[in-house]
Scaffold this active site. Structure first.
Site, PDB file in Angstrom:
ATOM      1  N   ASN A 156     -14.135  -5.481   2.066  1.00 51.89           N
ATOM      2  CA  ASN A 156     -13.386  -6.919   2.609  1.00 51.89           C
ATOM      3  C   ASN A 156     -13.849  -8.273   3.320  1.00 51.89           C
ATOM      4  OD1 ASN A 156     -11.280  -5.793   1.666  1.00 51.89           O
ATOM      5  ND2 ASN A 156      -9.469  -5.981   3.086  1.00 51.89           N
TER       6      ASN A 156
ATOM      7  N   PHE B 284      -8.213   0.439  -1.162  1.00 56.90           N
ATOM      8  CA  PHE B 284      -8.624  -0.643  -2.031  1.00 56.90           C
ATOM      9  C   PHE B 284      -8.397  -1.253  -2.878  1.00 56.90           C
ATOM     10  CE2 PHE B 284     -12.449   2.668  -0.125  1.00 56.90           C
ATOM     11  CZ  PHE B 284     -12.410   1.590   0.940  1.00 56.90           C
TER      12      PHE B 284
ATOM     13  N   LYS C 112      15.995  -1.877   2.602  1.00 54.10           N
ATOM     14  CA  LYS C 112      14.302  -1.658   2.195  1.00 54.10           C
ATOM     15  C   LYS C 112      14.976  -0.293   0.855  1.00 54.10           C
ATOM     16  CE  LYS C 112      10.301  -3.715   2.260  1.00 54.10           C
ATOM     17  NZ  LYS C 112       8.727  -3.814   3.632  1.00 54.10           N
TER      18      LYS C 112
ATOM     19  N   ARG D 221      -5.930  -3.464  -5.032  1.00 57.49           N
ATOM     20  CA  ARG D 221      -5.678  -5.687  -4.652  1.00 57.49           C
ATOM     21  C   ARG D 221      -4.094  -5.467  -5.297  1.00 57.49           C
ATOM     22  NH1 ARG D 221      -9.684  -6.583  -9.558  1.00 57.49           N
ATOM     23  NH2 ARG D 221      -8.734  -4.265 -10.211  1.00 57.49           N
TER      24      ARG D 221
ATOM     25  N   ASP E  55      10.382   4.417   5.522  1.00 55.00           N
ATOM     26  CA  ASP E  55      10.406   3.500   6.061  1.00 55.00           C
ATOM     27  C   ASP E  55      11.857   2.497   6.960  1.00 55.00           C
ATOM     28  OD1 ASP E  55       9.004   0.520   4.819  1.00 55.00           O
ATOM     29  OD2 ASP E  55      10.619  -0.074   6.225  1.00 55.00           O
TER      30      ASP E  55
ATOM     31  N   VAL F  39       0.797  -1.034   0.162  1.00 56.91           N
ATOM     32  CA  VAL F  39       0.313  -0.182  -0.413  1.00 56.91           C
ATOM     33  C   VAL F  39       0.777   1.554  -0.379  1.00 56.91           C
ATOM     34  CG1 VAL F  39      -2.025   1.142   1.014  1.00 56.91           C
ATOM     35  CG2 VAL F  39      -1.789  -1.165   0.992  1.00 56.91           C
TER      36      VAL F  39
ATOM     37  N   CYS G 121      -4.845 -10.248   3.459  1.00 52.66           N
ATOM     38  CA  CYS G 121      -6.059  -9.404   3.495  1.00 52.66           C
ATOM     39  C   CYS G 121      -7.482  -9.591   3.975  1.00 52.66           C
ATOM     40  CB  CYS G 121      -6.189  -7.744   2.860  1.00 52.66           C
ATOM     41  SG  CYS G 121      -4.618  -7.359   1.868  1.00 52.66           S
TER      42      CYS G 121
HETATM   43  C1  UGA Z   1      -8.093  -7.892  -1.468  1.00 54.71           C
HETATM   44  C2  UGA Z   1      -9.774  -6.763  -1.559  1.00 54.71           C
HETATM   45  O1  UGA Z   1     -10.038  -7.167  -2.470  1.00 54.71           O
HETATM   46  C3  UGA Z   1      -8.920  -4.775  -2.117  1.00 54.71           C
HETATM   47  O2  UGA Z   1     -10.466  -4.316  -2.388  1.00 54.71           O
HETATM   48  C4  UGA Z   1      -8.259  -4.680  -0.549  1.00 54.71           C
HETATM   49  O3  UGA Z   1      -7.638  -3.666  -0.665  1.00 54.71           O
HETATM   50  C5  UGA Z   1      -6.888  -5.347  -0.232  1.00 54.71           C
HETATM   51  O4  UGA Z   1      -7.766  -7.175   0.002  1.00 54.71           O
HETATM   52  C6  UGA Z   1      -6.777  -4.785   0.945  1.00 54.71           C
HETATM   53  O5  UGA Z   1      -7.692  -5.073   2.028  1.00 54.71           O
HETATM   54  O6  UGA Z   1      -5.353  -4.585   0.762  1.00 54.71           O
HETATM   55  P1  UGA Z   1      -5.878  -8.571  -2.218  1.00 54.71           P
HETATM   56  O7  UGA Z   1      -5.960  -9.376  -0.965  1.00 54.71           O
HETATM   57  O8  UGA Z   1      -4.635  -7.835  -3.277  1.00 54.71           O
HETATM   58  O9  UGA Z   1      -7.616  -7.343  -2.398  1.00 54.71           O
HETATM   59  O10 UGA Z   1      -6.559  -9.865  -3.379  1.00 54.71           O
HETATM   60  P2  UGA Z   1      -8.178 -10.345  -4.169  1.00 54.71           P
HETATM   61  O11 UGA Z   1      -8.282 -10.476  -5.553  1.00 54.71           O
HETATM   62  O12 UGA Z   1      -8.993  -9.914  -3.234  1.00 54.71           O
HETATM   63  O13 UGA Z   1      -7.992 -11.434  -3.502  1.00 54.71           O
HETATM   64  C7  UGA Z   1      -8.338 -12.472  -2.459  1.00 54.71           C
HETATM   65  C8  UGA Z   1      -8.485 -13.675  -2.272  1.00 54.71           C
HETATM   66  O14 UGA Z   1     -10.001 -14.228  -2.536  1.00 54.71           O
HETATM   67  C9  UGA Z   1      -7.573 -14.211  -2.951  1.00 54.71           C
HETATM   68  O15 UGA Z   1      -6.765 -15.462  -2.834  1.00 54.71           O
HETATM   69  C10 UGA Z   1      -8.655 -14.406  -4.490  1.00 54.71           C
HETATM   70  O16 UGA Z   1      -7.436 -15.969  -5.101  1.00 54.71           O
HETATM   71  C11 UGA Z   1     -10.053 -15.535  -4.216  1.00 54.71           C
HETATM   72  N1  UGA Z   1     -10.846 -14.906  -4.644  1.00 54.71           N
HETATM   73  C12 UGA Z   1     -10.843 -13.866  -5.301  1.00 54.71           C
HETATM   74  C13 UGA Z   1     -11.613 -16.066  -5.265  1.00 54.71           C
HETATM   75  O17 UGA Z   1     -10.832 -17.039  -4.845  1.00 54.71           O
HETATM   76  N2  UGA Z   1     -12.978 -15.814  -5.843  1.00 54.71           N
HETATM   77  C14 UGA Z   1     -12.749 -14.992  -6.209  1.00 54.71           C
HETATM   78  O18 UGA Z   1     -14.100 -14.903  -6.749  1.00 54.71           O
HETATM   79  C15 UGA Z   1     -12.332 -13.818  -6.579  1.00 54.71           C
END
Ligand code: UGA
Length: 474
Positions: free
Chosen positions: A231, A155, A39, A157, A34, A15, A283
């Site tokens: 989330n 938010f 890093k 990803r 940091d 982030v 997350c």
């Molecule tokens: C997630 C949220 O999507 C972001 O909006 C948020 O900002 C972030 O957490 C955070 O709090 O920092 P992220 O962890 O990068 O983002 O990944 P996602 O794309 O949301 O996927 C999370 C997990 O869910 C992965 O393991 C993914 O494979 C799984 N997933 C996602 C599924 O199993 N099915 C889906 O339909 C979508």
């Protein structure tokens, strides 16, 4: 032309680093702080440290000019108008978020405040954290008129972080003074006013000058809850479709068709309805636990979230059972594994379902050859090579002479594999796909036994019946 603002970002993880270079991209001057000297040196030298689209080009463009990296938080605090806290909030043993890094940073900022500053909490934190930050700063002797604390959750990803930052669905600002609201408004003006999207070389995405993102002003506590609730809701959506996929398996329905059918309802929407081996990452698991714990502390029954967690955990056990029923016995079986990261297009393995699956399979006595396009180095730190486990340099190498190939991460590279070549490489053409990357009909036509999630198993066109053990082919 929007005003250029002097910003400090504390923390250079996913982030913090992404926010720092993106603030520079929209015209601000940024000091990224940091406390890890190695890093900071790496970032100064242009090493992004994480695998993220667009990050190398933005870092190269702005490092050592519009973005400086330092370990000196005191200097950064004195120079900046707004200080964004983006340090980690890991899960503690009780499931709560561990806020000790946030507190340490707040106290250090307090010691250097000499003029009005807006302190912005960007890390994911439980409701009331901003209140604690305010108290910590006051306890360190800073007068109330010299600072405001704001909640501005992120938010983005992983994998699409830069694009998500610059093309957000919304920007949430929880603030309760006109000065803080005005400063945050000015920081995001290049996006909300649409100016950025007309800039030459602007990174493309879903927003443009005529449909810029909205900035939602809320109370501080609402902003804190918005982040956790978002989330938790997304995790709930995934567990929901996973539970539906289990019902589809039991009834020989097809979860892809079901997900399409429910996702076409505009109140539900098609996104985050992909079944699999459960959600992971840094997350969702931690935030669902923290949100549940916050509800507990306030005496609110939110058992729904415990069920979300239970379904998520059982999804991995179900997948293991699938591998077992496909191969009959597991001890001594050689398996190829595609994917180590918690999802595609990232090298992050934190709480990766794939890593957990590999541990389970090793405990069952399987030997594994694993491949991931980006996460191999990180995986080797937690799962070192040994008698039962080795790492391959390509997907085809991982598939060589194995009893079955398991797909555990949804990398685009895996979708694009040369499937006839894969078929020739495998000892037995069995693919067990925890991410539903391939079309069952096409896999059967190519001669694979193809087992996926929530869809009927596909058998090679010439074969019928449901036994899929290697023994049957021998
Ligand atoms: C997630 C949220 O999507 C972001 O909006 C948020 O900002 C972030 O957490 C955070 O709090 O920092 P992220 O962890 O990068 O983002 O990944 P996602 O794309 O949301 O996927 C999370 C997990 O869910 C992965 O393991 C993914 O494979 C799984 N997933 C996602 C599924 O199993 N099915 C889906 O339909 C979508």
């Amino acid at each position: 032309m929007s005003e250029s603002i002097s910003i400090a970002v504390v923390g250079s993880g996913y982030v913090g680093l992404v926010a720092a270079v993106c603030f520079a991209e929209i015209g601000h001057t940024v000091i990224c702080v940091d406390n890890d000297e190695r890093k900071v040196a790496a970032l100064q030298g242009g090493d992004t440290l994480i695998h993220e689209n667009h990050l190398p080009e933005l870092l190269n463009r702005y490092r050592n000019n519009r973005v400086r990296f330092t370990t000196d938080l005191a200097e950064a605090t004195r120079e900046a108008q707004a200080i964004f806290i983006a340090v980690g909030t890991p899960q503690s043993e009780t499931g709560d978020a561990d806020l000790s890094y946030v507190e340490a940073v707040a106290c250090e900022i307090a010691r250097s405040i000499d003029s009005y500053k807006v302190i912005v909490e960007k890390s994911t934190v439980p409701v009331y954290t901003n209140e604690w930050i305010r108290r910590a700063i006051e306890r360190n002797g800073v007068e109330q008129r010299l600072f405001d604390v704001v909640s501005n959750p992120e938010f983005l990803r992983e994998g699409t972080a830069v694009e998500d930052f610059l093309h957000p669905d919304r920007i949430v600002v929880g603030a309760d003074t006109p000065e803080a609201i005005k400063l945050l408004g000015a920081i995001y003006e290049p996006l909300t006013g649409g100016e950025y999207y007309n800039q030459t070389g602007a990174i493309g995405g879903c927003c443009n000058a005529s449909t810029p993102p909205v900035l939602l002003n809320t109370s501080i506590k609402s902003a804190e809850i918005i982040k956790h609730a978002s989330n938790a809701f997304l995790a709930l959506k995934i567990s929901f479709i996973n539970a539906v996929s289990n019902l589809c398996e039991a009834t020989e329905a097809n979860v892809e068709q079901v997900a399409k059918g429910i996702g076409l309802d505009s109140r539900i929407g098609p996104k985050f309805l992909r079944p699999g081996i459960g959600y992971g990452g840094s997350c969702f698991p931690k935030d669902v636990a923290a949100f549940r714990s916050v509800a507990d502390q306030f005496g609110i029954n939110f058992n729904l979230l415990s069920e979300v967690e239970n379904i998520n955990a059982s999804q991995k056990r179900r997948f293991l059972a699938k591998v077992r029923s496909a191969l009959w016995t597991l001890r001594g079986k050689k398996l190829g594994v595609l994917g180590l990261a918690f999802k595609g297009e990232t090298d992050d393995i934190r709480d990766s379902p794939s890593i957990e699956m590999i541990r389970m399979l090793l405990a069952e006595g399987c030997s594994i050859v694993a491949y991931d396009p980006a996460a191999k180095e990180r995986a080797m730190e937690v799962l070192p090579e040994g008698k039962q486990l080795s790492y391959a340099d390509t997907a085809y190498d991982a598939a060589k002479d194995v009893d079955a190939l398991l797909v555990l991460t949804d990398w685009t590279e895996f979708v694009e594999l040369d499937l006839p070549r894969l078929h020739k490489t495998l000892r037995y053409p069995i693919v067990i796909d925890g991410r539903n990357l391939y079309d069952p009909g096409a896999m059967a036509a190519l001669g694979f036994t193809y087992i996926s999630v929530g869809r009927p198993t596909a058998h090679p066109a010439r074969e019928s019946g449901s036994l899929t053990t290697p023994g049957r082919r021998a």
